[in-house]
Write an enzyme that holds these catalytic residues in place. Structure first.
Site, PDB file in Angstrom:
ATOM      1  N   LYS A  26      15.916 -10.305   0.769  1.00  0.00           N
ATOM      2  CA  LYS A  26      17.030 -11.265   0.846  1.00  0.00           C
ATOM      3  C   LYS A  26      16.454 -12.649   1.133  1.00  0.00           C
ATOM      4  O   LYS A  26      15.669 -12.827   2.084  1.00  0.00           O
ATOM      5  CB  LYS A  26      17.966 -10.818   1.982  1.00  0.00           C
ATOM      6  CG  LYS A  26      19.262 -11.576   2.026  1.00  0.00           C
ATOM      7  CD  LYS A  26      20.282 -10.846   2.901  1.00  0.00           C
ATOM      8  CE  LYS A  26      21.423 -11.746   3.346  1.00  0.00           C
ATOM      9  NZ  LYS A  26      21.976 -12.663   2.365  1.00  0.00           N
ATOM     10  N   ASP A  63     -11.659 -11.879 -10.714  1.00  0.00           N
ATOM     11  CA  ASP A  63     -12.908 -11.543 -11.402  1.00  0.00           C
ATOM     12  C   ASP A  63     -14.102 -12.127 -10.639  1.00  0.00           C
ATOM     13  O   ASP A  63     -13.946 -12.639  -9.527  1.00  0.00           O
ATOM     14  CB  ASP A  63     -12.837 -12.062 -12.841  1.00  0.00           C
ATOM     15  CG  ASP A  63     -13.530 -11.131 -13.821  1.00  0.00           C
ATOM     16  OD1 ASP A  63     -14.704 -10.774 -13.568  1.00  0.00           O
ATOM     17  OD2 ASP A  63     -12.919 -10.764 -14.840  1.00  0.00           O
ATOM     18  N   PRO A 103     -17.003 -14.945  -9.837  1.00  0.00           N
ATOM     19  CA  PRO A 103     -16.787 -16.389  -9.766  1.00  0.00           C
ATOM     20  C   PRO A 103     -16.840 -17.098 -11.122  1.00  0.00           C
ATOM     21  O   PRO A 103     -15.973 -17.922 -11.426  1.00  0.00           O
ATOM     22  CB  PRO A 103     -17.912 -16.862  -8.833  1.00  0.00           C
ATOM     23  CG  PRO A 103     -18.156 -15.686  -7.952  1.00  0.00           C
ATOM     24  CD  PRO A 103     -17.965 -14.484  -8.819  1.00  0.00           C
ATOM     25  N   ASP A 113       9.933 -14.031 -16.335  1.00  0.00           N
ATOM     26  CA  ASP A 113       9.232 -12.917 -16.987  1.00  0.00           C
ATOM     27  C   ASP A 113       9.972 -12.416 -18.229  1.00  0.00           C
ATOM     28  O   ASP A 113      10.061 -11.206 -18.462  1.00  0.00           O
ATOM     29  CB  ASP A 113       9.045 -11.763 -15.984  1.00  0.00           C
ATOM     30  CG  ASP A 113       8.127 -12.152 -14.840  1.00  0.00           C
ATOM     31  OD1 ASP A 113       7.193 -12.942 -15.058  1.00  0.00           O
ATOM     32  OD2 ASP A 113       8.344 -11.672 -13.712  1.00  0.00           O
ATOM     33  N   LYS A 115       7.401 -19.961 -12.272  1.00  0.00           N
ATOM     34  CA  LYS A 115       6.191 -19.140 -12.327  1.00  0.00           C
ATOM     35  C   LYS A 115       6.175 -18.401 -13.663  1.00  0.00           C
ATOM     36  O   LYS A 115       7.147 -17.724 -14.006  1.00  0.00           O
ATOM     37  CB  LYS A 115       6.197 -18.136 -11.166  1.00  0.00           C
ATOM     38  CG  LYS A 115       4.962 -17.254 -11.110  1.00  0.00           C
ATOM     39  CD  LYS A 115       5.028 -16.305  -9.935  1.00  0.00           C
ATOM     40  CE  LYS A 115       5.791 -15.044 -10.192  1.00  0.00           C
ATOM     41  NZ  LYS A 115       5.195 -14.094 -11.137  1.00  0.00           N
ATOM     42  N   ASP A 131       0.756 -17.503 -13.101  1.00  0.00           N
ATOM     43  CA  ASP A 131       0.515 -16.273 -12.337  1.00  0.00           C
ATOM     44  C   ASP A 131      -0.379 -15.335 -13.142  1.00  0.00           C
ATOM     45  O   ASP A 131       0.099 -14.419 -13.796  1.00  0.00           O
ATOM     46  CB  ASP A 131       1.869 -15.618 -12.027  1.00  0.00           C
ATOM     47  CG  ASP A 131       1.715 -14.308 -11.274  1.00  0.00           C
ATOM     48  OD1 ASP A 131       0.592 -14.015 -10.818  1.00  0.00           O
ATOM     49  OD2 ASP A 131       2.717 -13.586 -11.152  1.00  0.00           O
ATOM     50  N   PHE A 132      -1.698 -15.597 -13.074  1.00  0.00           N
ATOM     51  CA  PHE A 132      -2.641 -14.693 -13.744  1.00  0.00           C
ATOM     52  C   PHE A 132      -3.302 -13.747 -12.747  1.00  0.00           C
ATOM     53  O   PHE A 132      -4.172 -12.976 -13.125  1.00  0.00           O
ATOM     54  CB  PHE A 132      -3.688 -15.499 -14.518  1.00  0.00           C
ATOM     55  CG  PHE A 132      -3.136 -16.117 -15.778  1.00  0.00           C
ATOM     56  CD1 PHE A 132      -2.748 -15.320 -16.825  1.00  0.00           C
ATOM     57  CD2 PHE A 132      -2.984 -17.483 -15.893  1.00  0.00           C
ATOM     58  CE1 PHE A 132      -2.219 -15.866 -17.993  1.00  0.00           C
ATOM     59  CE2 PHE A 132      -2.457 -18.047 -17.048  1.00  0.00           C
ATOM     60  CZ  PHE A 132      -2.071 -17.237 -18.100  1.00  0.00           C
ATOM     61  N   LYS A 133      -2.926 -13.878 -11.482  1.00  0.00           N
ATOM     62  CA  LYS A 133      -3.529 -13.047 -10.417  1.00  0.00           C
ATOM     63  C   LYS A 133      -5.025 -12.899 -10.690  1.00  0.00           C
ATOM     64  O   LYS A 133      -5.577 -11.794 -10.788  1.00  0.00           O
ATOM     65  CB  LYS A 133      -2.845 -11.688 -10.336  1.00  0.00           C
ATOM     66  CG  LYS A 133      -1.375 -11.831  -9.936  1.00  0.00           C
ATOM     67  CD  LYS A 133      -0.722 -10.526  -9.604  1.00  0.00           C
ATOM     68  CE  LYS A 133       0.727 -10.717  -9.221  1.00  0.00           C
ATOM     69  NZ  LYS A 133       1.610 -11.128 -10.346  1.00  0.00           N
ATOM     70  N   GLY A 158      13.004 -13.493  -9.839  1.00  0.00           N
ATOM     71  CA  GLY A 158      12.933 -13.232 -11.274  1.00  0.00           C
ATOM     72  C   GLY A 158      14.215 -12.645 -11.812  1.00  0.00           C
ATOM     73  O   GLY A 158      15.177 -13.348 -12.132  1.00  0.00           O
ATOM     74  N   SER A 189       4.477  -6.941  -2.847  1.00  0.00           N
ATOM     75  CA  SER A 189       5.834  -6.615  -2.414  1.00  0.00           C
ATOM     76  C   SER A 189       6.309  -5.202  -2.766  1.00  0.00           C
ATOM     77  O   SER A 189       7.267  -4.715  -2.186  1.00  0.00           O
ATOM     78  CB  SER A 189       6.805  -7.618  -3.042  1.00  0.00           C
ATOM     79  OG  SER A 189       6.731  -7.540  -4.456  1.00  0.00           O
TER      80      SER A 189
HETATM   81  O1  O7E Z   1      11.285  -8.704  -8.920  1.00  0.00           O
HETATM   82  P1  O7E Z   1      11.560  -9.962  -9.653  1.00  0.00           P
HETATM   83  O2  O7E Z   1      12.150  -9.759 -11.004  1.00  0.00           O
HETATM   84  O3  O7E Z   1      12.336 -10.958  -8.821  1.00  0.00           O
HETATM   85  O4  O7E Z   1      10.143 -10.664  -9.977  1.00  0.00           O
HETATM   86  C1  O7E Z   1       9.194 -10.897  -9.000  1.00  0.00           C
HETATM   87  C2  O7E Z   1       8.041 -11.661  -9.594  1.00  0.00           C
HETATM   88  O5  O7E Z   1       7.052 -11.848  -8.591  1.00  0.00           O
HETATM   89  C3  O7E Z   1       7.336 -10.954 -10.740  1.00  0.00           C
HETATM   90  O6  O7E Z   1       6.833 -11.956 -11.611  1.00  0.00           O
HETATM   91  C4  O7E Z   1       6.187 -10.228 -10.090  1.00  0.00           C
HETATM   92  O7  O7E Z   1       5.095 -10.064 -10.957  1.00  0.00           O
HETATM   93  C5  O7E Z   1       5.834 -11.192  -8.966  1.00  0.00           C
HETATM   94  N1  O7E Z   1       5.227 -10.592  -7.760  1.00  0.00           N
HETATM   95  C6  O7E Z   1       5.863  -9.603  -7.068  1.00  0.00           C
HETATM   96  O8  O7E Z   1       6.969  -9.177  -7.412  1.00  0.00           O
HETATM   97  N2  O7E Z   1       5.259  -9.055  -5.972  1.00  0.00           N
HETATM   98  C7  O7E Z   1       4.066  -9.477  -5.503  1.00  0.00           C
HETATM   99  O9  O7E Z   1       3.601  -8.970  -4.496  1.00  0.00           O
HETATM  100  C8  O7E Z   1       3.418 -10.524  -6.168  1.00  0.00           C
HETATM  101  C9  O7E Z   1       4.036 -11.096  -7.265  1.00  0.00           C
HETATM  102  C10 O7E Z   1       3.472 -12.280  -7.784  1.00  0.00           C
HETATM  103  O10 O7E Z   1       4.033 -13.037  -8.510  1.00  0.00           O
HETATM  104  O11 O7E Z   1       2.291 -12.617  -7.343  1.00  0.00           O
HETATM  105  C11 O7E Z   1       1.980 -13.897  -7.472  1.00  0.00           C
HETATM  106  C12 O7E Z   1       3.092 -14.812  -6.908  1.00  0.00           C
END
Ligand code: O7E
Length: 221
Positions: free
Chosen positions: A178, A65, A67, A12, A34, A60-62, A193, A117
């Site tokens: 972890k 939208d 279909p 990122d 990613k 990773d465009f999540k 990341g 997360s």
């Molecule tokens: O916290 P970092 O710097 O280790 O980065 C985590 C990466 O995972 C970051 O690109 C963020 O956008 C992504 N991410 C999450 O942190 N949490 C999620 O729940 C989902 C993602 C994600 O990447 O979703 C698709 C994999």
């Protein structure tokens, strides 16, 4: 995607040269890279092909939208050289089906976000995370995205999908998760990341996490 180090780099950063340097430095320790909005908006979609020289690329465009729009987005992503795309599951089965149809045309993969997360991930998404997980399995997704910050949720998702789907898990390091705990909970890959790209030596940081994972996996056998 071949499973060796069980680690995916979340790249990122927003500078092309920095991205390419980090990718080259850590490629030995990651199974995929990613890339998402920060890097692609800053440098353009062409960065996918440049980085693909070092590792398979997960876009990773999540994708979230209707279909038809999902289909158009996924076509662009796979034409650009990505090996996999990440889609949100909350938009429903028809939207996810569109991503999976395009992916199978290109022989590529789709990962589906079941729950996220960060603390806010528990607000709206977590209560429907297991339903999204079941839908993703029925739809034929390649894998789920599950939170490394909550290994117990990774365990619950693994229980639902068995060994049929893979799990990639972000939230290691900067968000408090972890790596070894999440692998022990059933994730196939952790996504890391900032703990790597912001480290003084991204290569050493990646090596350290890869070793932690290796010790965990060897200990299980
Ligand atoms: O916290 P970092 O710097 O280790 O980065 C985590 C990466 O995972 C970051 O690109 C963020 O956008 C992504 N991410 C999450 O942190 N949490 C999620 O729940 C989902 C993602 C994600 O990447 O979703 C698709 C994999």
């Amino acid at each position: 995607m071949e499973k060796k180090s069980c680690m995916i780099l979340a790249l990122d950063v927003s500078d092309r040269e920095e991205a390419l340097k980090i990718a080259e430095d850590v490629s030995e320790f990651v199974d995929a890279i990613k890339v998402g909005y920060p890097l692609i908006l800053a440098t353009g979609l062409g960065i996918i092909r440049e980085l693909a020289e070092f590792a398979p690329i997960i876009a990773d465009f999540k994708v979230a939208d209707i279909p038809n729009t999902n289909r158009l987005i996924c076509e662009q992503v796979f034409e650009a050289g990505a090996e996999a795309v990440i889609a949100q599951g909350f938009t429903g089965r028809d939207s996810l089906d569109a991503c999976i149809e395009v992916a199978s045309e290109y022989r590529k993969d789709v990962f589906v976000v079941s729950e996220m997360s960060h603390p806010g991930g528990a607000e709206f998404l977590q209560p429907v995370g297991e339903a999204i997980t079941r839908m993703a399995a029925e739809a034929g997704a390649f894998g789920l995205v599950a939170p490394a910050t909550r290994p117990e949720r990774v365990k619950a998702i693994r229980k639902i999908i068995g060994e049929k789907l893979t799990i990639i898990s972000p939230g290691v390091g900067a968000q408090g998760g972890k790596a070894s705990d999440v692998i022990a909970a059933g994730a196939d890959w952790v996504i890391v990341g900032r703990a790597i790209y912001k480290a003084e030596s991204p290569r050493e940081a990646a090596r350290k996490i890869a070793t932690e994972i290796e010790v965990e996996i060897k200990g299980e056998n």
